[in-house]
Design an enzyme around this catalytic site. Structure first.
Site, PDB file in Angstrom:
ATOM      1  CB  CYS A 102      -7.549  66.040  94.413  1.00  0.00           C
ATOM      2  SG  CYS A 102      -6.238  64.643  94.010  1.00  0.00           S
ATOM      3  CB  CYS A 156     -13.651  64.870 103.536  1.00  0.00           C
ATOM      4  SG  CYS A 156     -13.905  63.733 102.039  1.00  0.00           S
TER       5      CYS A 156
END
EC number: 2.1.1.176
Length: 444
Positions: free
Chosen positions: A253, A379
Protein backbone atom coordinates in the site's frame (compact mmCIF):
# COMPACT_ATOMS: atom_id res chain seq x y z
CA UNK A 1 -9.31 32.40 -40.65
CA UNK A 2 -10.68 30.08 -37.97
CA UNK A 3 -11.37 31.74 -34.64
CA UNK A 4 -10.06 30.08 -31.52
CA UNK A 5 -12.53 29.85 -28.70
CA UNK A 6 -11.47 31.78 -25.64
CA UNK A 7 -11.59 29.70 -22.46
CA UNK A 8 -12.73 31.72 -19.47
CA UNK A 9 -11.21 30.69 -16.16
CA UNK A 10 -13.66 29.66 -13.48
CA UNK A 11 -13.73 31.97 -10.47
CA UNK A 12 -12.33 30.52 -7.25
CA UNK A 13 -15.75 30.94 -5.59
CA UNK A 14 -17.68 29.15 -8.34
CA UNK A 15 -15.11 26.34 -8.38
CA UNK A 16 -15.24 26.05 -4.58
CA UNK A 17 -19.03 25.75 -4.63
CA UNK A 18 -18.87 23.00 -7.25
CA UNK A 19 -16.21 21.09 -5.30
CA UNK A 20 -17.99 21.37 -1.94
CA UNK A 21 -21.21 20.15 -3.57
CA UNK A 22 -19.40 17.06 -4.89
CA UNK A 23 -17.85 16.36 -1.48
CA UNK A 24 -21.05 16.79 0.53
CA UNK A 25 -23.58 15.29 -1.88
CA UNK A 26 -21.58 12.83 -3.97
CA UNK A 27 -18.99 11.59 -1.48
CA UNK A 28 -15.95 12.61 -3.53
CA UNK A 29 -12.70 13.62 -1.85
CA UNK A 30 -10.86 16.93 -2.05
CA UNK A 31 -7.64 15.14 -2.97
CA UNK A 32 -9.39 13.70 -6.03
CA UNK A 33 -11.31 16.83 -7.03
CA UNK A 34 -8.80 19.65 -6.58
CA UNK A 35 -6.26 18.47 -9.19
CA UNK A 36 -9.03 18.55 -11.82
CA UNK A 37 -9.68 22.22 -11.02
CA UNK A 38 -6.03 23.31 -11.13
CA UNK A 39 -6.35 24.30 -14.80
CA UNK A 40 -9.89 25.62 -14.49
CA UNK A 41 -9.00 28.60 -12.30
CA UNK A 42 -6.28 31.23 -12.65
CA UNK A 43 -2.99 30.04 -11.12
CA UNK A 44 -3.02 32.89 -8.61
CA UNK A 45 -6.52 31.84 -7.46
CA UNK A 46 -5.71 28.20 -6.75
CA UNK A 47 -4.36 28.77 -3.19
CA UNK A 48 -7.59 30.61 -2.33
CA UNK A 49 -9.63 27.76 -3.83
CA UNK A 50 -7.77 25.25 -1.65
CA UNK A 51 -8.17 27.41 1.45
CA UNK A 52 -11.93 27.77 0.94
CA UNK A 53 -12.54 24.07 0.22
CA UNK A 54 -10.45 22.71 3.08
CA UNK A 55 -11.73 25.40 5.41
CA UNK A 56 -15.41 24.72 4.71
CA UNK A 57 -14.91 21.00 5.38
CA UNK A 58 -13.10 21.84 8.62
CA UNK A 59 -15.94 23.99 10.06
CA UNK A 60 -18.93 22.72 8.06
CA UNK A 61 -21.41 22.23 10.97
CA UNK A 62 -20.88 25.81 12.17
CA UNK A 63 -21.56 27.23 8.71
CA UNK A 64 -24.60 24.97 8.31
CA UNK A 65 -26.11 26.25 11.56
CA UNK A 66 -25.67 29.83 10.39
CA UNK A 67 -27.47 29.06 7.12
CA UNK A 68 -30.29 27.34 9.00
CA UNK A 69 -30.69 30.52 11.03
CA UNK A 70 -30.74 32.82 7.97
CA UNK A 71 -32.59 30.80 5.31
CA UNK A 72 -36.26 29.97 5.84
CA UNK A 73 -36.49 26.95 3.53
CA UNK A 74 -33.68 24.42 2.95
CA UNK A 75 -32.06 24.66 -0.50
CA UNK A 76 -32.46 21.18 -1.96
CA UNK A 77 -32.10 19.45 -5.31
CA UNK A 78 -30.85 21.74 -8.07
CA UNK A 79 -30.60 24.64 -5.62
CA UNK A 80 -27.93 22.84 -3.54
CA UNK A 81 -25.28 24.73 -5.54
CA UNK A 82 -26.78 27.93 -4.09
CA UNK A 83 -26.45 26.46 -0.60
CA UNK A 84 -22.79 25.74 -1.36
CA UNK A 85 -22.26 29.31 -2.57
CA UNK A 86 -23.58 30.50 0.79
CA UNK A 87 -21.05 28.21 2.50
CA UNK A 88 -18.31 29.79 0.38
CA UNK A 89 -19.46 33.29 1.24
CA UNK A 90 -19.79 32.68 4.96
CA UNK A 91 -16.40 30.97 5.16
CA UNK A 92 -14.74 33.98 3.55
CA UNK A 93 -16.51 36.42 5.86
CA UNK A 94 -15.53 34.47 8.97
CA UNK A 95 -12.13 32.98 8.26
CA UNK A 96 -10.30 34.91 5.53
CA UNK A 97 -8.87 38.37 5.09
CA UNK A 98 -10.87 38.98 1.92
CA UNK A 99 -12.68 42.34 2.38
CA UNK A 100 -16.35 41.80 3.16
CA UNK A 101 -17.67 43.70 0.12
CA UNK A 102 -15.40 41.73 -2.22
CA UNK A 103 -16.33 38.41 -0.64
CA UNK A 104 -20.04 39.11 -1.07
CA UNK A 105 -19.74 40.52 -4.59
CA UNK A 106 -17.60 37.64 -5.87
CA UNK A 107 -19.98 35.01 -4.52
CA UNK A 108 -22.98 36.82 -6.00
CA UNK A 109 -21.20 37.09 -9.37
CA UNK A 110 -20.43 33.36 -9.29
CA UNK A 111 -24.15 32.66 -9.80
CA UNK A 112 -23.76 33.59 -13.48
CA UNK A 113 -21.31 30.83 -14.42
CA UNK A 114 -23.22 28.35 -12.22
CA UNK A 115 -26.51 29.17 -13.97
CA UNK A 116 -28.12 30.31 -10.73
CA UNK A 117 -28.56 34.01 -11.49
CA UNK A 118 -32.12 34.05 -10.19
CA UNK A 119 -30.67 33.52 -6.71
CA UNK A 120 -28.40 36.59 -6.80
CA UNK A 121 -30.79 38.49 -4.57
CA UNK A 122 -31.10 35.65 -2.06
CA UNK A 123 -27.34 35.21 -1.73
CA UNK A 124 -26.71 38.94 -1.51
CA UNK A 125 -29.43 39.38 1.10
CA UNK A 126 -28.35 36.44 3.29
CA UNK A 127 -24.68 37.42 3.34
CA UNK A 128 -25.37 41.11 4.00
CA UNK A 129 -27.81 40.23 6.76
CA UNK A 130 -25.12 38.05 8.33
CA UNK A 131 -22.72 41.00 8.26
CA UNK A 132 -25.30 43.27 9.93
CA UNK A 133 -26.26 40.74 12.62
CA UNK A 134 -22.95 38.89 12.89
CA UNK A 135 -22.38 39.38 16.62
CA UNK A 136 -25.87 38.30 17.65
CA UNK A 137 -25.93 35.33 15.27
CA UNK A 138 -22.53 34.00 16.38
CA UNK A 139 -23.39 34.38 20.08
CA UNK A 140 -26.43 32.19 19.44
CA UNK A 141 -24.66 29.67 17.20
CA UNK A 142 -21.57 29.37 19.41
CA UNK A 143 -23.42 29.17 22.72
CA UNK A 144 -22.18 25.61 23.21
CA UNK A 145 -18.84 24.03 22.28
CA UNK A 146 -19.00 22.46 18.85
CA UNK A 147 -16.97 19.40 18.02
CA UNK A 148 -17.27 20.04 14.25
CA UNK A 149 -17.20 16.24 13.92
CA UNK A 150 -19.92 13.70 13.08
CA UNK A 151 -21.63 12.31 16.17
CA UNK A 152 -20.61 8.69 15.52
CA UNK A 153 -16.93 9.62 15.50
CA UNK A 154 -17.23 11.74 18.64
CA UNK A 155 -18.87 8.78 20.40
CA UNK A 156 -16.05 6.43 19.36
CA UNK A 157 -13.39 8.86 20.58
CA UNK A 158 -15.23 9.39 23.87
CA UNK A 159 -15.39 5.65 24.45
CA UNK A 160 -11.73 5.07 23.63
CA UNK A 161 -9.87 8.01 25.17
CA UNK A 162 -10.21 10.21 28.28
CA UNK A 163 -8.53 13.02 26.31
CA UNK A 164 -11.00 12.84 23.42
CA UNK A 165 -11.58 16.59 23.48
CA UNK A 166 -7.88 17.22 22.85
CA UNK A 167 -7.99 14.93 19.80
CA UNK A 168 -10.99 16.82 18.42
CA UNK A 169 -9.42 20.22 19.06
CA UNK A 170 -6.23 19.13 17.29
CA UNK A 171 -8.27 17.79 14.35
CA UNK A 172 -9.89 21.19 13.93
CA UNK A 173 -6.56 23.03 13.55
CA UNK A 174 -4.59 23.61 10.39
CA UNK A 175 -1.67 21.12 10.31
CA UNK A 176 1.98 22.15 10.51
CA UNK A 177 4.29 21.45 7.58
CA UNK A 178 6.95 18.85 8.30
CA UNK A 179 9.97 18.06 6.17
CA UNK A 180 12.04 14.90 6.02
CA UNK A 181 15.66 15.76 5.43
CA UNK A 182 17.56 13.34 3.21
CA UNK A 183 20.58 12.36 5.30
CA UNK A 184 22.48 11.37 2.14
CA UNK A 185 22.60 15.05 1.16
CA UNK A 186 22.33 17.08 4.35
CA UNK A 187 21.91 16.95 8.09
CA UNK A 188 18.85 18.47 9.75
CA UNK A 189 21.08 21.16 11.28
CA UNK A 190 22.65 22.05 7.93
CA UNK A 191 19.32 22.17 6.12
CA UNK A 192 17.97 24.54 8.78
CA UNK A 193 20.69 27.01 7.86
CA UNK A 194 19.65 26.81 4.20
CA UNK A 195 16.02 27.70 4.89
CA UNK A 196 14.97 31.32 4.66
CA UNK A 197 12.44 30.94 7.49
CA UNK A 198 12.51 29.74 11.07
CA UNK A 199 12.16 26.00 11.59
CA UNK A 200 12.23 23.51 14.43
CA UNK A 201 13.88 20.08 14.66
CA UNK A 202 12.20 17.29 16.64
CA UNK A 203 12.93 13.96 18.32
CA UNK A 204 12.70 12.17 14.98
CA UNK A 205 16.23 12.19 13.51
CA UNK A 206 15.17 13.40 10.06
CA UNK A 207 12.27 15.76 10.86
CA UNK A 208 12.07 19.52 10.61
CA UNK A 209 8.95 21.66 11.16
CA UNK A 210 8.48 24.92 9.27
CA UNK A 211 7.06 27.92 11.08
CA UNK A 212 4.81 28.66 8.11
CA UNK A 213 3.99 26.33 5.19
CA UNK A 214 5.99 26.89 2.01
CA UNK A 215 5.61 25.93 -1.63
CA UNK A 216 8.00 23.08 -2.36
CA UNK A 217 9.67 25.01 -5.17
CA UNK A 218 10.87 27.47 -2.51
CA UNK A 219 12.62 24.77 -0.48
CA UNK A 220 16.40 24.55 -0.97
CA UNK A 221 17.40 21.76 -3.38
CA UNK A 222 13.94 20.19 -3.25
CA UNK A 223 14.10 19.13 -6.89
CA UNK A 224 17.43 17.41 -6.12
CA UNK A 225 15.87 15.27 -3.40
CA UNK A 226 17.32 17.01 -0.35
CA UNK A 227 13.93 17.21 1.39
CA UNK A 228 10.49 15.60 1.24
CA UNK A 229 7.22 16.84 2.69
CA UNK A 230 6.16 14.18 5.20
CA UNK A 231 4.53 14.31 8.62
CA UNK A 232 6.86 13.59 11.53
CA UNK A 233 4.86 10.61 12.81
CA UNK A 234 4.72 9.07 9.35
CA UNK A 235 8.50 9.39 9.18
CA UNK A 236 8.87 6.87 12.00
CA UNK A 237 7.82 4.05 9.64
CA UNK A 238 11.17 3.69 7.88
CA UNK A 239 13.12 4.13 11.12
CA UNK A 240 11.11 1.43 12.92
CA UNK A 241 11.33 -0.95 9.96
CA UNK A 242 15.15 -0.83 10.22
CA UNK A 243 15.75 -2.05 6.67
CA UNK A 244 19.28 -3.18 5.81
CA UNK A 245 21.18 -3.00 2.54
CA UNK A 246 20.65 -6.02 0.24
CA UNK A 247 17.52 -7.15 2.11
CA UNK A 248 14.26 -7.67 0.22
CA UNK A 249 11.72 -5.15 1.51
CA UNK A 250 8.02 -4.91 0.64
CA UNK A 251 6.28 -1.56 1.05
CA UNK A 252 2.65 -2.64 0.79
CA UNK A 253 0.00 0.00 0.00
CA UNK A 254 2.95 2.22 -0.93
CA UNK A 255 1.42 5.17 -2.80
CA UNK A 256 2.31 8.00 -2.96
CA UNK A 257 5.77 6.69 -2.13
CA UNK A 258 6.96 8.77 0.83
CA UNK A 259 7.83 5.71 2.90
CA UNK A 260 9.36 3.89 -0.07
CA UNK A 261 11.82 6.70 -0.68
CA UNK A 262 12.59 7.03 3.03
CA UNK A 263 13.46 3.31 3.25
CA UNK A 264 15.88 3.81 0.34
CA UNK A 265 17.41 6.89 1.97
CA UNK A 266 18.24 4.79 5.03
CA UNK A 267 19.20 1.63 3.11
CA UNK A 268 20.21 2.71 -0.42
CA UNK A 269 21.13 -0.83 -1.52
CA UNK A 270 17.98 -2.54 -0.25
CA UNK A 271 15.81 -4.34 -2.79
CA UNK A 272 12.56 -2.44 -2.30
CA UNK A 273 9.23 -3.42 -3.83
CA UNK A 274 6.55 -0.71 -3.82
CA UNK A 275 3.08 -2.23 -4.15
CA UNK A 276 -0.27 -0.52 -4.53
CA UNK A 277 -3.66 -1.63 -5.79
CA UNK A 278 -4.36 1.60 -7.72
CA UNK A 279 -2.39 2.11 -10.93
CA UNK A 280 -3.13 5.85 -10.98
CA UNK A 281 -1.64 6.35 -7.51
CA UNK A 282 1.58 4.60 -8.55
CA UNK A 283 2.34 7.55 -10.84
CA UNK A 284 3.25 9.51 -7.71
CA UNK A 285 5.52 6.68 -6.55
CA UNK A 286 7.44 6.84 -9.85
CA UNK A 287 7.65 10.65 -9.60
CA UNK A 288 9.02 10.54 -6.05
CA UNK A 289 11.58 7.86 -6.93
CA UNK A 290 12.72 9.90 -9.95
CA UNK A 291 13.10 13.10 -7.91
CA UNK A 292 15.25 11.31 -5.35
CA UNK A 293 17.09 9.37 -8.09
CA UNK A 294 16.24 6.03 -6.50
CA UNK A 295 15.44 2.58 -7.86
CA UNK A 296 12.61 0.30 -6.71
CA UNK A 297 10.39 -2.36 -8.23
CA UNK A 298 6.94 -0.78 -8.57
CA UNK A 299 4.00 -3.17 -8.93
CA UNK A 300 0.25 -2.71 -9.21
CA UNK A 301 -1.33 -5.47 -7.17
CA UNK A 302 -3.67 -6.43 -4.34
CA UNK A 303 -1.82 -6.79 -1.04
CA UNK A 304 -4.43 -9.30 0.13
CA UNK A 305 -3.62 -11.59 -2.85
CA UNK A 306 0.19 -11.83 -2.96
CA UNK A 307 0.25 -14.92 -5.17
CA UNK A 308 -1.20 -12.85 -8.04
CA UNK A 309 1.88 -10.58 -8.26
CA UNK A 310 4.73 -12.31 -6.40
CA UNK A 311 6.14 -13.92 -9.56
CA UNK A 312 6.81 -10.46 -11.03
CA UNK A 313 9.56 -9.86 -8.48
CA UNK A 314 13.11 -11.04 -9.23
CA UNK A 315 14.04 -12.49 -5.84
CA UNK A 316 15.72 -15.75 -4.74
CA UNK A 317 12.81 -16.81 -2.55
CA UNK A 318 9.12 -15.97 -2.40
CA UNK A 319 9.50 -14.29 0.99
CA UNK A 320 10.62 -10.86 2.20
CA UNK A 321 13.05 -9.93 4.97
CA UNK A 322 10.84 -7.04 6.05
CA UNK A 323 7.36 -5.83 5.19
CA UNK A 324 5.86 -2.41 5.82
CA UNK A 325 2.07 -2.60 5.81
CA UNK A 326 0.54 0.87 5.84
CA UNK A 327 -2.93 -0.64 5.93
CA UNK A 328 -6.06 0.86 4.36
CA UNK A 329 -7.89 2.56 7.21
CA UNK A 330 -10.43 5.18 8.27
CA UNK A 331 -7.76 7.94 8.12
CA UNK A 332 -9.20 9.38 11.35
CA UNK A 333 -5.69 10.34 12.45
CA UNK A 334 -5.15 12.77 9.56
CA UNK A 335 -8.44 14.69 9.68
CA UNK A 336 -6.68 18.02 10.06
CA UNK A 337 -4.90 17.40 6.72
CA UNK A 338 -8.01 15.96 5.07
CA UNK A 339 -11.01 17.51 6.85
CA UNK A 340 -13.40 16.09 4.25
CA UNK A 341 -12.79 12.69 5.89
CA UNK A 342 -15.22 13.76 8.63
CA UNK A 343 -18.05 13.86 6.11
CA UNK A 344 -16.93 11.13 3.70
CA UNK A 345 -16.29 8.41 6.28
CA UNK A 346 -19.32 6.64 7.75
CA UNK A 347 -19.58 4.51 10.88
CA UNK A 348 -20.56 1.47 8.82
CA UNK A 349 -17.25 1.74 6.91
CA UNK A 350 -15.18 0.72 9.94
CA UNK A 351 -16.05 -3.03 10.19
CA UNK A 352 -15.29 -3.50 6.48
CA UNK A 353 -11.92 -1.75 6.89
CA UNK A 354 -11.08 -3.89 9.93
CA UNK A 355 -11.89 -7.04 7.94
CA UNK A 356 -9.72 -5.88 5.01
CA UNK A 357 -6.81 -5.07 7.34
CA UNK A 358 -7.05 -8.54 8.84
CA UNK A 359 -7.11 -10.14 5.40
CA UNK A 360 -4.04 -8.22 4.21
CA UNK A 361 -2.12 -8.79 7.44
CA UNK A 362 -2.70 -12.55 7.27
CA UNK A 363 -1.83 -12.72 3.57
CA UNK A 364 1.42 -10.77 3.89
CA UNK A 365 2.49 -12.76 6.96
CA UNK A 366 2.70 -15.82 4.71
CA UNK A 367 5.37 -14.17 2.52
CA UNK A 368 7.54 -12.97 5.42
CA UNK A 369 10.76 -14.90 6.07
CA UNK A 370 11.34 -16.65 9.40
CA UNK A 371 12.74 -14.09 11.86
CA UNK A 372 11.50 -11.37 9.50
CA UNK A 373 9.83 -8.14 10.60
CA UNK A 374 6.37 -6.86 9.64
CA UNK A 375 5.62 -3.28 10.65
CA UNK A 376 1.88 -2.65 10.80
CA UNK A 377 0.86 1.00 10.48
CA UNK A 378 -2.31 3.04 10.04
CA UNK A 379 -3.20 6.72 10.02
CA UNK A 380 -6.17 5.94 12.29
CA UNK A 381 -6.86 6.63 15.96
CA UNK A 382 -9.59 4.00 16.32
CA UNK A 383 -8.57 1.04 18.55
CA UNK A 384 -10.46 -1.53 16.46
CA UNK A 385 -8.15 -0.76 13.52
CA UNK A 386 -5.03 -0.65 15.66
CA UNK A 387 -4.33 -2.27 19.04
CA UNK A 388 -7.45 -4.47 18.92
CA UNK A 389 -6.52 -5.63 15.41
CA UNK A 390 -3.03 -6.61 16.58
CA UNK A 391 -4.28 -8.35 19.73
CA UNK A 392 -6.55 -10.52 17.61
CA UNK A 393 -3.75 -11.25 15.13
CA UNK A 394 -1.38 -12.31 17.93
CA UNK A 395 -4.05 -14.59 19.39
CA UNK A 396 -4.59 -16.27 16.01
CA UNK A 397 -0.95 -16.42 14.88
CA UNK A 398 1.29 -18.62 17.06
CA UNK A 399 4.50 -17.60 15.27
CA UNK A 400 3.96 -13.86 15.69
CA UNK A 401 5.73 -11.98 18.47
CA UNK A 402 5.18 -8.32 19.35
CA UNK A 403 8.43 -6.33 19.40
CA UNK A 404 9.02 -3.37 21.70
CA UNK A 405 9.01 0.11 20.21
CA UNK A 406 11.22 2.97 21.47
CA UNK A 407 8.11 4.86 22.62
CA UNK A 408 6.90 2.06 24.93
CA UNK A 409 9.44 2.50 27.74
CA UNK A 410 6.71 3.75 30.10
CA UNK A 411 4.31 0.90 29.34
CA UNK A 412 5.91 -2.45 28.54
CA UNK A 413 2.48 -4.07 28.14
CA UNK A 414 1.42 -1.68 25.39
CA UNK A 415 0.19 -3.21 22.15
CA UNK A 416 2.09 -1.10 19.63
CA UNK A 417 2.07 2.66 19.96
CA UNK A 418 -0.62 5.22 19.16
CA UNK A 419 0.39 8.75 18.18
CA UNK A 420 -2.32 11.37 18.50
CA UNK A 421 -2.58 14.59 16.47
CA UNK A 422 -0.86 17.51 18.21
CA UNK A 423 -1.32 21.19 17.23
CA UNK A 424 2.43 21.76 16.71
CA UNK A 425 3.30 18.08 16.39
CA UNK A 426 2.50 15.12 14.20
CA UNK A 427 -0.65 13.42 12.94
CA UNK A 428 -2.50 10.50 14.48
CA UNK A 429 -0.59 7.36 13.54
CA UNK A 430 -0.32 3.83 14.91
CA UNK A 431 2.56 1.31 14.78
CA UNK A 432 2.97 -2.31 15.82
CA UNK A 433 6.17 -4.24 15.09
CA UNK A 434 5.83 -8.00 14.65
CA UNK A 435 8.55 -10.65 14.34
CA UNK A 436 8.01 -14.05 12.75
CA UNK A 437 9.40 -16.64 15.16
CA UNK A 438 9.29 -20.41 15.46
CA UNK A 439 6.38 -21.67 17.54
CA UNK A 440 8.85 -23.30 19.96
CA UNK A 441 10.70 -20.04 20.63
CA UNK A 442 7.40 -18.20 21.05
CA UNK A 443 6.30 -20.69 23.68
CA UNK A 444 9.69 -20.64 25.35
Amino acid sequence: MKKTQKITALSARAAAAEIVLQVCDQGQSLSTLLPHYQNKVKPQDFPLLQEICFGICRVLPRLERIIQHLVDKPLKGKTRIVHCLLLVGLYQLLYTRVPSHAAVDEVVNATSVLKSERFRGLINGVLRRFLREKEAILSLIDKHWQTLHPEWLVNKLKKAYPHWRDIIEANNQKPPMWLRINQQHSSVAHYRTLLSQESYPADNPSALRLTTPSAVQNLPFFSDGWATVQDINTQWAAHLLEAKNHEFILDACAAPGGKTTHILELAPEANVVALDIEEARLVRVHENLARLKQQATVICGDASQPMTWLDQIPMPSRQFDRILLDAPCSATGVIRRHPDIKWLRQEQDIPALVALQKQILTALWSILKPNGILLYATCSVLPEENSEQIVQFLENTPNARLEALPFNHTDKNAIGFQFFPQPAGGDGFYYAKLRKVSVDSQQG
